[in-house]
Design an enzyme around this catalytic site. Structure first.
Site, PDB file in Angstrom:
ATOM      1  N   ASP A  57     -49.018 -55.246 -20.843  1.00 19.19           N
ATOM      2  CA  ASP A  57     -49.340 -56.653 -21.071  1.00 19.19           C
ATOM      3  C   ASP A  57     -50.205 -56.820 -22.313  1.00 19.19           C
ATOM      4  OD1 ASP A  57     -48.035 -57.746 -18.828  1.00 19.19           O
ATOM      5  OD2 ASP A  57     -49.721 -57.244 -17.522  1.00 19.19           O
ATOM      6  N   ASP A  99     -46.039 -51.076 -16.718  1.00 16.15           N
ATOM      7  CA  ASP A  99     -46.392 -52.461 -16.994  1.00 16.15           C
ATOM      8  C   ASP A  99     -47.259 -52.488 -18.249  1.00 16.15           C
ATOM      9  OD1 ASP A  99     -46.538 -55.177 -16.609  1.00 16.15           O
ATOM     10  OD2 ASP A  99     -48.224 -55.093 -15.229  1.00 16.15           O
ATOM     11  N   ARG A 141     -43.829 -51.081  -9.995  1.00 16.51           N
ATOM     12  CA  ARG A 141     -43.191 -50.903 -11.302  1.00 16.51           C
ATOM     13  C   ARG A 141     -43.548 -49.538 -11.875  1.00 16.51           C
ATOM     14  NH1 ARG A 141     -46.991 -55.777 -12.516  1.00 16.51           N
ATOM     15  NH2 ARG A 141     -46.471 -55.871 -10.326  1.00 16.51           N
TER      16      ARG A 141
END
Length: 284
Positions: free
Chosen positions: A219, A217, A214
């Site tokens: 989170d 990312d 990716r």
């Protein structure tokens, strides 16, 4: 999140404004009364007798009056929500507030003295983990942090050093650059997730392979001491305690943050994971 009980209270501030569902309410206007409790730090101002060290409640009253007279909303809920946000953005000393807007002439065909809407809003702390293993990895992370810092509803407080880590999961792919940062935000958790997902999309993130490569990312690891489980979001992050690439950056910026379910600090979780992996003979 409230760190102390110092507060400034404003009671029954009268404002003539034009809010309401019915056309005559927005055309003719009516009286509203505002109550506000502002949670802030008052010790320095009280010790030094210095207004510049406090939150000027005269200016707060002027802001409330100007905002409610310059805007028109159908719902008291909308007026309260937007006014609360404006006050939190305009007055850095306000950490949290409770705002009530009272409408004594509400169009209700029953004997009632008034109706009101009250909201409590404030700056919340959240911990975000970030990673990239495609293209210009460092640039993706830097751009994401810049966009977060530039957003009016976020304040970037601390960021961890970047680390290079092997990919997590069974998919063969390039190494990751990982990091983490601590923010304050006016977004609630779901709103914050939507904002972060938008940043991922702007970086070209494609969700095709689970645990696959990716560009970016982002989170949410912690949001205050909240425990949350919805279809879109789980807080604290459900797998953080198994990931050294998450715990190592977190240990730099929030070593004493207590996991609300495990009741262990980030440092303790990292030490436990390293001991476990050393016992299994795994790479850390």
């Amino acid at each position: 999140m409230r760190e102390n009980k110092d507060r400034i209270c404003i009671r029954e501030l009268e404002v003539y404004a034009h809010h309401g569902v019915f056309p005559e309410e927005t055309r003719l206007g009516q009286k509203f009364f505002v109550n506000a409790t502002l949670y802030t730090q008052l010790r320095a101002a009280g010790t030094e007798d210095d207004l510049s060290l406090s939150t000027d409640y005269g200016r707060v009253c002027q802001t409330i009056h100007s905002f409610l007279t310059e805007h028109t909303y159908k719902l008291l809920e909308a007026a309260a929500e937007h006014l609360a946000q404006q006050l939190l953005l305009d007055f850095p000393g306000i950490r949290e507030l409770t705002l009530e807007i009272r409408k004594p002439s509400a169009p209700i065909p029953l004997p009632v003295s008034s109706v009101s809407v009250a909201v409590t809003r404030g700056w919340k702390r959240a911990v975000i983990a970030c990673g990239s293993n495609m293209g210009e990895k460092e640039r993706y992370l830097e751009e994401a942090m810049r966009k977060i810092a530039d957003d009016t509803k976020c304040r970037l407080l601390r960021s961890a050093d970047r680390i290079v880590t092997e990919p997590y999961g069974s998919v063969e792919q390039d190494d990751f650059v990982n990091g983490a940062f601590l923010i304050e935000t006016l977004y609630d958790p779901e709103e914050l997730l939507t904002f972060l997902n938008r940043l991922e999309a702007e970086a070209g993130r494609e969700r095709i392979i689970h645990w696959g490569p990716r560009t970016l990312d982002l989170d949410i690891i912690f949001y205050e001491d909240m425990v949350l489980r919805t279809e879109r979001l789980i807080i604290p992050h459900p797998d953080m305690h198994n990931r050294t690439f998450v715990l190592e950056p977190l240990a730099q910026i929030v070593p004493d943050w207590n996991h609300p379910l495990c009741q262990k600090t980030v440092t303790q979780l990292l030490e436990e994971l390293l001991r476990k992996r050393k016992g299994l003979g795994e790479e850390t």
